[in-house]
Design a protein around this motif. Structure first.
Motif, short mmCIF file in Angstrom:
data_model
loop_
_atom_site.label_atom_id
_atom_site.label_comp_id
_atom_site.label_asym_id
_atom_site.label_seq_id
_atom_site.Cartn_x
_atom_site.Cartn_y
_atom_site.Cartn_z
N ALA A 726 0.84 -1.21 0.00
CA ALA A 726 0.00 0.00 0.00
C ALA A 726 0.86 1.25 0.00
O ALA A 726 0.51 2.27 -0.61
CB ALA A 726 -0.93 -0.01 1.21
N ASP A 727 2.01 1.18 0.67
CA ASP A 727 2.92 2.31 0.72
C ASP A 727 3.84 2.25 -0.49
O ASP A 727 4.69 1.37 -0.61
CB ASP A 727 3.74 2.25 2.02
N LYS A 728 3.66 3.19 -1.42
CA LYS A 728 4.46 3.19 -2.65
C LYS A 728 5.94 3.42 -2.35
O LYS A 728 6.81 2.86 -3.02
CB LYS A 728 3.94 4.27 -3.61
N LYS A 729 6.24 4.21 -1.35
CA LYS A 729 7.64 4.50 -1.03
C LYS A 729 8.35 3.25 -0.55
O LYS A 729 9.46 2.93 -1.00
CB LYS A 729 7.69 5.60 0.03
N LEU A 730 7.70 2.51 0.33
CA LEU A 730 8.29 1.28 0.83
C LEU A 730 8.42 0.24 -0.29
O LEU A 730 9.41 -0.50 -0.37
CB LEU A 730 7.44 0.72 1.98
N THR A 731 7.43 0.19 -1.16
CA THR A 731 7.49 -0.74 -2.30
C THR A 731 8.71 -0.44 -3.18
O THR A 731 9.45 -1.35 -3.57
CB THR A 731 6.20 -0.62 -3.13
N CYS A 732 8.92 0.83 -3.47
CA CYS A 732 10.07 1.20 -4.32
C CYS A 732 11.39 0.85 -3.64
O CYS A 732 12.33 0.39 -4.29
CB CYS A 732 10.01 2.70 -4.64
N LYS A 733 11.48 1.06 -2.35
CA LYS A 733 12.72 0.73 -1.63
C LYS A 733 13.01 -0.76 -1.70
O LYS A 733 14.14 -1.19 -2.00
CB LYS A 733 12.61 1.17 -0.18
N ASN A 734 11.99 -1.57 -1.45
CA ASN A 734 12.20 -3.03 -1.46
C ASN A 734 12.62 -3.51 -2.84
O ASN A 734 13.54 -4.33 -2.99
CB ASN A 734 10.94 -3.74 -1.01
N VAL A 735 11.94 -3.04 -3.87
CA VAL A 735 12.24 -3.50 -5.23
C VAL A 735 13.63 -3.04 -5.65
O VAL A 735 14.40 -3.79 -6.27
CB VAL A 735 11.16 -2.98 -6.20
N LEU A 736 13.98 -1.80 -5.34
CA LEU A 736 15.26 -1.26 -5.77
C LEU A 736 16.41 -1.99 -5.07
O LEU A 736 17.48 -2.20 -5.67
CB LEU A 736 15.31 0.25 -5.47
N GLU A 737 16.22 -2.36 -3.83
CA GLU A 737 17.27 -3.10 -3.14
C GLU A 737 17.50 -4.47 -3.79
O GLU A 737 18.62 -4.99 -3.78
CB GLU A 737 16.90 -3.27 -1.67
N LYS A 738 16.46 -5.06 -4.35
CA LYS A 738 16.61 -6.35 -5.04
C LYS A 738 17.25 -6.17 -6.41
O LYS A 738 18.05 -7.01 -6.85
CB LYS A 738 15.25 -7.02 -5.20
N LEU A 739 16.90 -5.09 -7.10
CA LEU A 739 17.38 -4.92 -8.47
C LEU A 739 18.81 -4.42 -8.51
O LEU A 739 19.60 -4.83 -9.37
CB LEU A 739 16.46 -3.94 -9.22
N VAL A 740 19.19 -3.49 -7.64
CA VAL A 740 20.53 -2.90 -7.64
C VAL A 740 21.15 -3.23 -6.30
O VAL A 740 20.69 -2.77 -5.24
CB VAL A 740 20.47 -1.38 -7.85
N GLN A 741 22.23 -4.00 -6.33
CA GLN A 741 22.83 -4.47 -5.09
C GLN A 741 23.68 -3.40 -4.43
O GLN A 741 23.77 -3.35 -3.20
CB GLN A 741 23.69 -5.71 -5.40
N ASP A 742 24.33 -2.56 -5.24
CA ASP A 742 25.23 -1.55 -4.70
C ASP A 742 24.39 -0.41 -4.11
O ASP A 742 23.69 0.30 -4.84
CB ASP A 742 26.15 -1.03 -5.80
N GLN A 743 24.45 -0.20 -2.81
CA GLN A 743 23.65 0.83 -2.15
C GLN A 743 24.12 2.24 -2.51
O GLN A 743 23.37 3.21 -2.35
CB GLN A 743 23.71 0.64 -0.63
N ASP A 744 25.36 2.36 -2.98
CA ASP A 744 25.88 3.69 -3.31
C ASP A 744 25.34 4.22 -4.65
O ASP A 744 25.55 5.38 -4.98
CB ASP A 744 27.41 3.64 -3.37
N LYS A 745 24.69 3.37 -5.40
CA LYS A 745 24.19 3.77 -6.73
C LYS A 745 22.89 4.57 -6.66
O LYS A 745 22.44 5.09 -7.66
CB LYS A 745 23.96 2.53 -7.61
N TYR A 746 22.29 4.64 -5.48
CA TYR A 746 21.03 5.38 -5.37
C TYR A 746 20.88 5.87 -3.94
O TYR A 746 21.55 5.39 -3.01
CB TYR A 746 19.84 4.51 -5.77
N GLN A 747 20.01 6.85 -3.77
CA GLN A 747 19.68 7.38 -2.45
C GLN A 747 18.18 7.67 -2.41
O GLN A 747 17.59 8.09 -3.41
CB GLN A 747 20.45 8.68 -2.17
N PHE A 748 17.56 7.46 -1.27
CA PHE A 748 16.13 7.71 -1.09
C PHE A 748 15.95 9.06 -0.39
O PHE A 748 16.42 9.26 0.73
CB PHE A 748 15.48 6.61 -0.26
N GLY A 749 15.28 9.98 -1.09
CA GLY A 749 14.96 11.26 -0.51
C GLY A 749 13.55 11.28 0.06
O GLY A 749 12.88 10.24 0.17
#
Length: 1827
Positions: A726-749
């Protein structure tokens, strides 16, 4: 390159590699890269395989290419890979393929010069960008201007637009368009048209500051900063201009292929004009200062026209003609000064030859003496502490001094023009804020070319650009920092190039400028010594400063873009900017006032902007007689470098105090080729202007930014169902962590996700792979289903074909057997018939041949005998003729022979005699014996004469005997001839008898043969006829069939002709309707303009009234009946109030425009005069009516008998008229009865009857004429008698009688009697006119009968000559034509009579009622006054009137304002619409109007209508933005208009009335003119309604129709850059298609509740849909991100929803669907195939509602959203353009969203009876009385 980039270097990965020609070249990896490899195996786009060596030191891999769907983005920061080749490629694709010249690069707008005029700067484009967010529309200079304007209004902060670039890149044009946008969008705060003046400054500054260079035909040779001022309502109030570093050297020198400033060539081109004769100019090639570049003409530019434009601009800015001619005079003097030739006197001095015509022209133009000027051009004054020396100058120095003076004069003139332009642009209104537009010179081309030499001007330019680049870098860095802090993202300091050391090198203490000023103050300073100081100071201490290897007079500075080498030559001289002081004194002593003004003191010459004078190398020399002041002036005189540094610092302070907006102009090539892109030149400029620095700063952080909603919408396909929360922000975080392993490649604002460079490309690859796998699966299933469906369809078809084939074969076999048997029988009989026929033919042929052969042999034998007989006769005669001929020839030959011999002998004798005569001896002999010879000759002559006489006598005798003999022989010959003729005749008779006999024999045999032949022929003819009959029967059948075919063909052709005619009529009707709509549109536009001016006038009137309230605190505006927007009928007392208070309000109204005030005062005076004239006319009319009523009262009884006599005469005339008509009908019948038998001929009975009737008519006509004359004389005598009686005796009696009429009843009776007398008099005059008209009509009718009779006679005479069939047809045709014409005439007469009867009946009822009331009043008038008081009559009649209610409402005059107030001004539409009947206010107003008409009160009618109109205007002005109010009064105004038509008494409006409604028609007044006024008011209300709806719908359209995804998941959101567009996701508060449909339904239901006419609702809906379609299409054409296949499907779905709404409301026939046709075709264009020629043909035939420009624009903007889509090729677009080349259409790109269809108000009668209407108490109209 990052590790992730290394991982993506797999086969098929595309990279960029360096290239010498194209800078960067695309290649594809053919072999997988492994760590440690020293090279890459690549394949270029042309198929060539190469090996790319990696740098052994850095081991950096090549740059990766972006996915194709990201190529061509509006914002370069939206690219996943941000680097130089990606930027260059994106710009090239947009510029070359899509023809898009603007691209965003973060906060920078990159503008590439197309070298071609593009249709993207019109007013329609400005309106499209106005009010839009910057990211919502495609990049444009207007978008930047709108953003600056919006931020100025929103943030209350000044703005700046900084335009930079190389010469020829388009800086001036960009700045010009930005100013045009501000002028168009904001308007001006006064009537002075300040925005026009701001734009008018452009042609002036271009003329004096622009020139042609090798790179640009209109290059700005100075920098300028224009501040456009705005008031607190953000309207333009003025402007101010600052200039920087004018290139003065161009005045005296131009390089090849360059020109001087435009103004010089404009003057030379206009030298032939009379006003320029005194300037003594000629061709530009005649002057040194204009011919050095050898390019005096610019292609496509007319310098004469350009001068006209410049002069008009001068006039608009207030510089009058005398000043203009003065300016041109100075400019011409500069040209003449350049032509002054200075010669060497010796090595150290120079001289100007005496009487130099150019110097004389210069002195004459500037008003100086020739001696002084020639003296100080070749000398200079040197001052020491004690003495002053005059030193001669060498020729070179004198020439330089002359050029320096020319430059100085031009610089002064330039400053003077700038100063006066600023004065013209300054207003007294207080400036609230401003927007500055900086058109500054960019880094010059020598940055990139070491071979070019840079001098002092370029050094200053590069110094300015260093400062601007520093400001730009700091601003970009600041924005990045603010973005990260806003989103609460941890960030580290981004490393970017800081050019502060370079700036310090230039401007710091002991910097380059400081050392230059110090060297200029040295007495013997030189460029060489300055260069040595630079080397000693900076060469070892500053890394940015270098010394060239091969030069000691140059230095190199490392600028932020590149290294630049500067030559020191001329630095000191240009920095000093010295001019000979004595030359300046000569100029100041000029008699020319303008020149003196140019050279005034520095304090007086200060620019009104507060600008530091002398910028751009301007000279500031103070020449004072005081030596101490002169010395101090020299000491404190600022150098050019110092002045430029100070002005630049002020500019930077101004820019730092504003919000900057950057426009970087790029020059695509050096050859000015349209849409040609040179990568080398482009990348040089991108590096120099800071675009790549912006990219580098963005790439160093997180360049790609997505909102959570956009990320979820785009990459929903990568998520599983269980991942979606239901929370789109949490959904995006979970999916992005699975798709891109390197945490330095993105940041959540807080609201966005930030990605490193390249991550979006990786996500796009994952998305494309997922979609590709899904597509393959879908394709597999679909292909299986299609193959099975195809197989089943084939199998069923095969079985069906077999069944039908076998049945067909069986039927064919049976048919074959039957035909075989029938053929055998037919063959038997046919063969028998053929053989028999052949035998008979042979037998007949044999007999015929025998007969012919025998006859032929007999004829041959006879011919042979005849020929032998004739041959013998011919031989006989021929032989005799031949013998005679032989004899004659022999005789002639002998005679001829004799003659020849004799002639020969005579010639010999003559020759011998001639010889003898010529000999000398013979002459001697002759001389000796001449006398003897003469005597002998005389004797011989006598003898010969005798012999001659004898010979003559003998000849006469022989002749007579010969004559006798010849006569005898002639007689004998005649006799023999007669005998011969007789013999011939007899021989001929014998031969003729023989021939006759032979002929008779032949005829006998021929007759016998013919008889036999005829018998045979008869037999054969009989057979042939039988055969022919059979063939004719067959042919008859064929002809019948052909006839049927022809009949059918004729019917088809007639049907086609009918359809064709119908089509032609329809087209003609459509054309007429179009013309009518255009006329209506023009008329309604004029009405709207009139309304706008009226409102503007009312606003000014209110302002003046408010000012009067300020000046008079005790004065208040009364609540009068006259509203603020009163119409032209009742401009009233407010003007008088204003005029009374004008003296006391002078101080208050001082700020108002004087011209406008004078116009208003003049208009007020005119209206007061008109008002007074109308009052005087009204008083005169009232006096005339009173006088006529006095006469009518006392002459009524006396006239009774006369009127009765006249009525009897009229009846008699009518009877006679009927008799004449009867006679005329008898004549027609007699003519019609006998027309076919020729009875109309002269002498026939009908003709006699006609003559008798005609004579009788003429006699009757004479009698009637006499009677008419008698009646007229009687009437004249009666009038004179009545007039005499009135003047002599009546007044006293009248006064006595009138004084007694005190009771109301008697007065009412008197008024009724007056009306009756007036009515009777009017009837009498009408009857007289009718009689005269009838007499005239009878005359014309008799004349027509005569003409008809003559025509009938001619026609009968013609018919008698025709054959019977043609005669019958012609007579029938004529009779049909005549009857048709008569029928039409009779129908027309019948209609006229019906109208007349109805009108007379209506008048008769009204008059009879009035006469009855007046009769009652007269009987009551005979009672005494006491009886009148005691027994009132009116109360008795009240119950009767209440029972017989007439549908009228009575009100008192003083209640009119209360009626208008309660019914219009204070009425709430919502309550009336819900609780009461629709249109109730209109019915009430009309019922009140009916009563005013009933009582014949024209004043009351006029005031009621005027008050109604003005009150409606007032309520609309007050609540014009409320749709419900506007709709309510539109419905009521239309209903009021329909009531005026329905009850007007006109037949065309009474067709649907009931008898009761016909009785309620207006009786006294024709309100046709007021109907037109109310119709105009309805048009104005309709236009107000459309504007109100447009304001409500406008914010919804783009969001609901384009941005919102009605079909979820069809079009994913593409990556966006820094300029975020409006989100297409339906967040809370976002408009959707449902919002639009709900709003349309609300509009429709509101109009239906208010009782708006259905036809009017259809027109409103059509206009609504046009607005929706036009706004949607315009935004589609200006938004590249919306032009995709999925968006086309989305638009078509939205349009289908709109059509469904129309279908639900029953509005499909209103034409609204057709207005969406351009949008539908644009959506179809996005979805169709766009590859082959067939596709192009289909597009051309499909998109008929789109213009060629719109089609090409959509194809250019088409952008794939997914990798499965393909871009449109350039060749395909060229094919489309070629096919659409012949279209005749407007080149306009956008649709006109302000266009309003012309409105019509079809008549819609009401079935509601007026007498049944009840007035609710809630309206507070109790003062109205039902009548």
């Amino acid at each position: 390159m990052s590790s992730h980039d290394c991982e993506t270097q797999n086969p098929c990965a595309r990279v960029w590699i360096p290239d010498v020609e194209e800078v960067w070249k695309s290649a594809e990896l053919t072999k997988d890269y492994k760590s440690g490899d020293v090279s890459l195996q690549l394949m270029l786009e042309d198929g060539k395989n190469i090996e790319h060596k990696l740098d052994p030191k850095t081991k950096n891999l090549p740059y990766l290419r972006n996915p194709d769907i990201l190529v061509g983005e509006n914002d370069l920061t939206a690219l996943s890979y941000l680097h130089e080749p990606a930027v260059l490629h994106n710009l090239k694709v947009r510029f070359i393929d899509s023809k898009l010249i603007y691209t965003y690069c973060g906060i920078v707008l990159v503008a590439i010069n197309p070298y071609e005029t593009l249709p993207i700067y019109g007013t329609d484009i400005i309106n499209a960008y106005s009010g839009q967010n910057m990211g919502d529309m495609d990049p444009h200079i207007f978008a930047v201007a709108e953003e600056a304007y919006k931020q100025m209004a929103r943030d209350e902060r000044n703005q700046s637009i900084i335009v930079s670039g190389e010469s020829g890149a388009g800086k001036t044009v960009s700045a010009k368009y930005a100013m045009r946008y501000f002028a168009t969008v904001s308007g001006s705060a006064s009537e002075a048209n300040v925005e026009e003046k701001v734009l008018a400054s452009n042609p002036i500054m271009e003329a004096i500051g622009n020139a042609k260079t090798t790179r640009n035909d209109n290059s700005s040779r100075f920098g300028k900063y224009i501040e456009i001022g705005f008031d607190n309502r953000y309207r333009i109030i003025g402007a101010n201009m600052r200039t920087y570093l004018l290139e003065k050297s161009r005045v005296v020198f131009q390089a090849d292929e360059e020109r001087n400033y435009h103004i010089f060539y404009q003057l030379c081109a206009s030298a032939h004009l009379p006003e320029f004769k005194a300037l003594k100019l000629s061709n530009a090639n005649d002057f040194l200062y204009t011919r050095q570049g050898r390019s005096p003409v610019i292609d496509g530019v007319d310098d004469t026209k350009e001068l006209c434009t410049t002069r008009n601009a001068f006039s608009l800015l207030g510089i009058n003609e005398s000043y203009q001619m003065g300016l041109f005079q100075v400019l011409a003097a500069i040209l003449h000064l350049g032509n002054v030739e200075i010669k060497d006197r010796d090595a150290d001095s120079s001289v100007i030859p005496p009487n130099n015509r150019h110097l004389m022209a210069f002195c004459e133009l500037v008003g100086v003496t020739y001696q002084d000027m020639s003296q100080w051009l070749c000398h200079r004054k040197l001052k020491t502490a004690t003495e002053t020396y005059i030193k001669p100058l060498p020729r070179l120095q004198a020439t330089n001094a002359r050029d320096a003076l020319s430059k100085h004069i031009y610089a002064k003139l330039f400053n003077w023009i700038v100063e006066h332009v600023n004065k013209a642009l300054v207003t007294n209104v207080k400036q609230h804020s401003f927007i500055g537009v900086l058109d500054i010179y960019g880094f010059l081309a020598s940055f990139f070319r070491w071979i070019c030499l840079s001098f002092f001007e370029q050094f200053c330019i590069n110094y300015a650009n260093e400062k601007l680049q520093q400001q730009f870098n700091m601003h970009v860095f600041k924005l990045e920092q603010e973005e990260y802090m806003k989103e609460q993202i941890p960030w580290t300091l981004i490393d970017f190039y800081d050019n502060q050391p370079c700036i310090n090198l230039i401007e710091a203490k002991m910097g380059i400028l400081d050392l230059l000023d110090e060297e200029c103050r040295m007495p013997k300073g030189s460029d060489d010594s300055w260069a040595q100081k630079l080397y000693n100071t900076h060469l070892k201490t500053c890394s940015l400063f270098e010394k060239p290897r091969m030069s000691n007079r140059a230095f190199i500075i490392q600028h932020f873009a590149d290294k630049v080498e500067y030559q020191c030559d001329g630095f000191l001289e240009k920095n000093k900017d010295t001019v000979n002081e004595e030359q300046i004194n000569v100029m100041k002593a000029s008699k020319f006032n303008l020149l003196v003004e140019l050279f005034q003191d520095e304090e007086k010459a200060t620019s009104p902007t507060g600008q530091v004078q002398g910028t751009g190398g301007r000279t500031r020399l103070s020449i004072k007689p005081d030596k101490s002041r002169d010395t101090s002036s020299k000491e404190h005189k600022k150098t050019v470098g110092c002045q430029f540094r100070n002005s630049l610092q002020k500019l930077m302070d101004t820019l730092n105090a504003t919000t900057p907006h950057y426009v970087r102009c790029i020059k695509p090539n050096d050859f000015k080729l349209a849409f040609s892109f040179d990568p080398k030149r482009a990348v040089q400029q991108l590096r120099a202007c800071g675009v790549l620095e912006t990219i580098r700063i963005s790439a160093a952080g997180f360049p790609s930014r997505w909102t959570y909603q956009e990320f979820f919408s785009r990459y929903r396909v990568l998520m599983k169902q269980k991942d979606v929360l239901a929370d789109k922000k949490l959904t995006c975080k979970n999916v992005l962590e699975k798709l891109v392993q390197d945490q330095d490649k993105y940041q959540f604002g807080k609201t966005k996700i930030f990605f490193r460079a390249g991550q979006v490309a990786y996500l796009e690859k994952l998305r494309a792979d997922k979609l590709r796998a899904a597509c393959i699966r879908i394709q597999k299933t679909i292909r299986c289903w299609l193959a099975r469906k195809k197989y089943l369809r084939k199998r069923s078809a095969a079985i069906t074909i077999q069944r039908f084939t076998r049945g067909y074969q069986a039927r064919c076999l049976a048919k074959f057997l039957r035909r075989t048997q029938a053929a055998t029988i037919i063959q038997k009989y046919q063969r028998m018939y053929v053989e028999r026929k052949r035998y008979k033919q042979k037998q007949a042929a044999a007999l015929a041949m025998q007969t012919i052969l025998r006859a032929y042999m007999a004829r041959q034998k006879y011919q042979a005998l005849l020929r032998e007989h004739k041959a013998v006769i011919i031989q006989k005669h021929i032989r005799g003729w031949l013998a005679r001929c032989w004899y004659k020839r022999c005789l002639e030959a002998i005679v001829y022979l004799q003659c020849c011999i004799r002639r020969m002998r005579a010639k010999r004798e003559l020759k011998k005699l001639k010889i003898e005569a010529r000999s000398v001896e013979h002459f001697k002999k002759l001389n000796k014996g001449m006398e003897n010879k003469i005597m002998q000759l005389q004797r011989k002559i006598d003898e010969q004469s005798k012999e001659n006489r004898l010979v003559n006598e003998r000849l006469v005798g022989l002749e007579s005997s010969y004559t006798v003999e010849s006569e005898r022989m002639r007689g004998e010959l005649n006799r023999l001839r007669g005998v011969e003729e007789d013999a011939k005749n007899k021989a001929n008779q014998v031969s003729s008898l023989l021939e006759e006999l032979e002929r008779l024999k032949k005829e006998l045999s021929a007759t016998q043969q013919e008889k036999k032949t005829i018998e045979d022929w008869a037999q054969s003819y009989r057979d042939e006829m039988e055969k022919m009959v059979a063939e004719l029967k067959h042919q008859n059948g064929l002809l019948k069939k052909e006839k049927d075919d022809l009949n059918r063909l004729i019917q088809e052709q007639s049907q086609q002709m009918t359809e064709k005619m119908t089509r032609a009529i329809a087209e003609e009707t459509q054309q007429l309707e179009t013309d009518l709509n255009e006329e209506r549109s023009r008329y309604q536009n004029l009405l709207s303009e009139h309304l706008r001016l009226e409102e503007k006038y009312d606003d000014l009137k209110e302002e003046m009234a408010l000012s009067s309230n300020v000046s008079k605190p005790g004065h208040r505006r009364t609540d009068s009946t006259h509203s603020s927007n009163e119409s032209e009928y009742t401009y009233n007392s407010e003007y008088a109030e204003l005029e009374d208070g004008t003296r006391g309000r002078e101080d208050v109204t001082r700020g108002i425009d004087t011209s406008l005030t004078l116009k208003l005062q003049k208009r007020v005076t005119e209206l007061e005069q008109d008002k007074q004239l109308l009052r005087n006319e009204l008083e005169n009319r009232e006096e005339q009516l009173q006088r006529a009523s006095y006469i009518n009262v006392f002459s009524f009884q006396a006239r009774g008998a006369e009127l009765e006599y006249e009525s009897l005469k009229r009846q008699e005339l009518e009877s006679e008229n009927k008799k004449l008509k009867h006679d005329l009908e008898e004549m027609r019948k007699s003519l019609l009865g006998n027309a076919a038998t020729g009875a109309g001929a002269p002498g026939s009975p009908a003709y006699k009857v006609l003559l008798e009737q005609l004579n009788a008519s003429c006699e009757e006509l004479e009698v009637r004429k006499e009677e008419v004359l008698i009646l007229r004389s009687q009437l004249v005598s009666q009038k004179e008698a009545m007039h005499h009686k009135e003047t002599m005796t009546e007044p006293s009696v009248y006064k006595d009688d009138v004084s007694k009429l005190k009771d109301d009843e008697v007065k009412q009776a008197y008024v009724g009697l007056k009306d009756t007398n007036r009515l009777l008099e009017h009837q009498l005059q009408t009857q007289r006119r009718t009689y005269d008209n009838e007499v005239e009509s009878l005359r014309s009718e008799l004349q027509n009968v005569k003409e008809e009779n003559n025509r009938q006679q001619q026609l009968l005479a013609q018919n008698l000559q025709l054959p019977p069939e043609a005669r019958i047809e012609a007579s029938l045709q004529h009779e049909i034509t005549r009857l048709t014409n008569e029928n039409l005439d009779l129908m027309e007469q019948l209609e006229k009579q019906d109208r007349t009867i109805r009108k007379l009946k209506k008048q008769l009822k009204v008059y009879s009622k009035r006469i009855g009331e007046m009769g009652a009043g007269q009987t009551e008038g005979q009672t005494s006054p006491g009886q009148m008081v005691d027994e009132p009559i009116h109360p008795v009649n009240i119950p009767r009137r209440e029972k017989d209610f007439q549908g009228m409402l009575e009100y008192k005059k003083e209640d009119e304002m209360k009626l208008v107030k309660n019914l219009i001004l204070e009425l709430k539409p919502r309550g009336v619409a819900v609780n009461l009947i629709p249109g109730l206010p209109a019915y009430i107003l009309f019922m009140c109007l009916r009563h005013a008409d009933y009582v014949n009160d024209d004043q009351k009618v006029r005031t009621l209508l005027t008050s109604t109109i003005n009150s409606i205007k007032k309520i609309l002005k007050k609540r014009g933005d409320d749709f419900e109010t506007v709709s309510f009064w539109l419905a009521n105004t239309c209903r009021f208009l329909h009531c005026l038509k329905q009850y007007s008494g006109d037949e065309q409006f009474m067709k649907h009335n009931t008898s009761r409604q016909n009785e309620h028609c207006l009786s006294n007044f024709d309100l046709a003119e007021y109907r037109q006024v109310i119709s105009d008011l309805a048009i104005q209300i309709y236009q107000q309604l459309i504007k109100c709806m447009e304001n409500i719908l406008q914010p919804m359209i783009v969001s609901g129709m384009l941005e919102h995804e009605t079909i979820q998941g069809v079009s994913g959101v593409k990556p966006t850059g820094l300029r975020k567009r409006t989100s297409s996701i339906a967040d809370e508060g976002t408009y959707t298609l449902d919002s639009i449909l709900r709003q349309l339904s609300a509009f429709h239901s509101t109009m239906c509740q208010h009782g708006t006419d259905p036809e009017l609702i259809k027109q409103v809906v059509k206009q609504q849909f046009y607005i929706i379609g036009a706004v949607t299409l315009n935004n589609l054409l200006l938004r590249k991100d919306m032009c995709s296949w999925s968006k086309g499907m989305q638009i078509r779905y939205n349009v289908s929803q709109l059509e469904e709404w129309l279908r639900d409301k029953g509005l499909m026939t209103c034409g609204a669907k057709e207005t969406l046709e351009p949008l539908i075709q644009a959506a179809q264009l996005l979805q169709v195939k766009k590859k082959t020629d067939e596709d192009a043909e289909a597009i051309c035939s499909m998109c008929h509602a789109l213009t060629t420009a719109q089609i090409v624009k959509v194809l250019n903007l088409y952008t794939p959203v997914n990798e499965f889509e393909e871009r449109v090729s350039v060749a395909f677009i060229r094919t489309i353009q070629t096919r659409l080349r012949d279209r005749c259409e407007s080149p306009q790109l956008l649709m006109d969203t302000k266009m309003i269809y012309p409105v019509t108000f079809p008549f819609n009668p009401s079935c509601l009876a007026l007498e049944t209407i009840q007035i609710p108490s809630s309206l507070n109209l109790a003062f109205l009385t039902r009548v």
